[in-house]
Design a protein around this motif. Sequence first.
Motif, PDB file in Angstrom:
ATOM      1  N   SER A   1      11.135  10.389   2.793  1.00  0.00           N
ATOM      2  CA  SER A   1      11.496   9.033   2.339  1.00  0.00           C
ATOM      3  C   SER A   1      12.928   8.984   1.805  1.00  0.00           C
ATOM      4  CB  SER A   1      10.513   8.535   1.282  1.00  0.00           C
ATOM      5  OG  SER A   1      10.732   9.209   0.060  1.00  0.00           O
TER       6      SER A   1
ATOM      7  N   ASP B   1       4.579   3.667   1.212  1.00  0.00           N
ATOM      8  CA  ASP B   1       5.549   2.577   1.255  1.00  0.00           C
ATOM      9  C   ASP B   1       6.706   2.990   0.338  1.00  0.00           C
ATOM     10  OD1 ASP B   1       7.029   0.348   0.548  1.00  0.00           O
ATOM     11  OD2 ASP B   1       5.319  -0.933   0.096  1.00  0.00           O
TER      12      ASP B   1
ATOM     13  N   TYR C   1       9.384  -3.774   4.823  1.00  0.00           N
ATOM     14  CA  TYR C   1       7.950  -3.574   5.060  1.00  0.00           C
ATOM     15  C   TYR C   1       7.803  -2.525   6.165  1.00  0.00           C
ATOM     16  CZ  TYR C   1       2.961  -4.640   5.593  1.00  0.00           C
ATOM     17  OH  TYR C   1       1.585  -4.559   5.629  1.00  0.00           O
TER      18      TYR C   1
ATOM     19  N   LEU D   1       0.469   0.075   7.245  1.00  0.00           N
ATOM     20  CA  LEU D   1       0.508  -0.580   5.933  1.00  0.00           C
ATOM     21  C   LEU D   1      -0.440  -1.785   5.904  1.00  0.00           C
ATOM     22  CD1 LEU D   1       1.916  -0.104   3.240  1.00  0.00           C
ATOM     23  CD2 LEU D   1       3.905  -1.350   4.084  1.00  0.00           C
TER      24      LEU D   1
ATOM     25  N   ALA E   1       6.443   1.982   6.621  1.00  0.00           N
ATOM     26  CA  ALA E   1       5.730   3.050   5.910  1.00  0.00           C
ATOM     27  C   ALA E   1       5.780   4.356   6.684  1.00  0.00           C
ATOM     28  CB  ALA E   1       4.277   2.639   5.707  1.00  0.00           C
TER      29      ALA E   1
END
Length: 263
Positions: free
Chosen positions: A19, A122, A102, A194, A104
């Motif tokens: 991430s 997320d 939005y 998600l 993931a």
Amino acid sequence: MIRYSANINVMMSAARKASKSILRDFGELEKLQVSIKGQNDFVTMADIKAQEIIHYELARAREDHGFLMEEGKNKNNIDENEFTWIIDPIDGTLNFMNGIPYFAISIALHQKDKLIAGIVYDPVHNDFYWAEEGVGAYLNDQRLRVKSKSSLDKSIIAMGIPFLGRGNHKQHIKSQEIVMSRVAGLRRFGAASLDLAYVAAGKVDGFWEYGLSPWDVAAGIILVREAGGIASGIDDKENPLLTGNIVAGNINIVKELKLILNS
Ligand code: IPD
């Protein structure tokens, strides 16, 4: 305080490391003034970089596990190894590419013929949705349950919409027309993993989409099931992990959606 199992810890740590790279690239994208082709290449590179980090971390932790992943050549079938990681490094690529927060990271662990653990991370909200067979589904430390609505009329339903070159547009419009006349609200968010995590968390009451890939749905399937819901094929006989046609929610919502989708 929840104690995460070794498998969940390994998945979370790999997702957290990836991430950092994903969020750096997401920030860069806003500044990029490039052609669509340049932008596509940049996003493909972001996807590949994130996948390499996840692959490296998981392979280091579990040497004998196989991999089924969205990007690149390193693809096994889920039945080639006893254990297989199923990975989508960035689910919701189109959102990511356009600066829509939005998307993931989705990682699931499959053993022989079933899913035994999964996480959907997320990174924008630092939300870990995770589930393990027999342990339940959680958002960070909080236990999740699907919503218990008995019918569609007060429900909010998420879905996937077919797009250029993908899916059956006419069939979708027919189904959507019926569903929209029966629900409180319909949503198309744009990252199936998600969306399924939102079903598990009771943020939406149901979800359906056709033609997804195993890495889009694997972690979401175990999340919904461990949150007490159903994640099944749209046709009763199909396995959503294999066909990518999926409907999810509590038993009443799934029943109603299936009747509409199969009519
Ligand atoms: C996509 C997303 C999207 C769905 C598409 C998928 P990707 O995955 O899950 O919500 O509608 O069908 O391909 O390509 O962003 O990993």
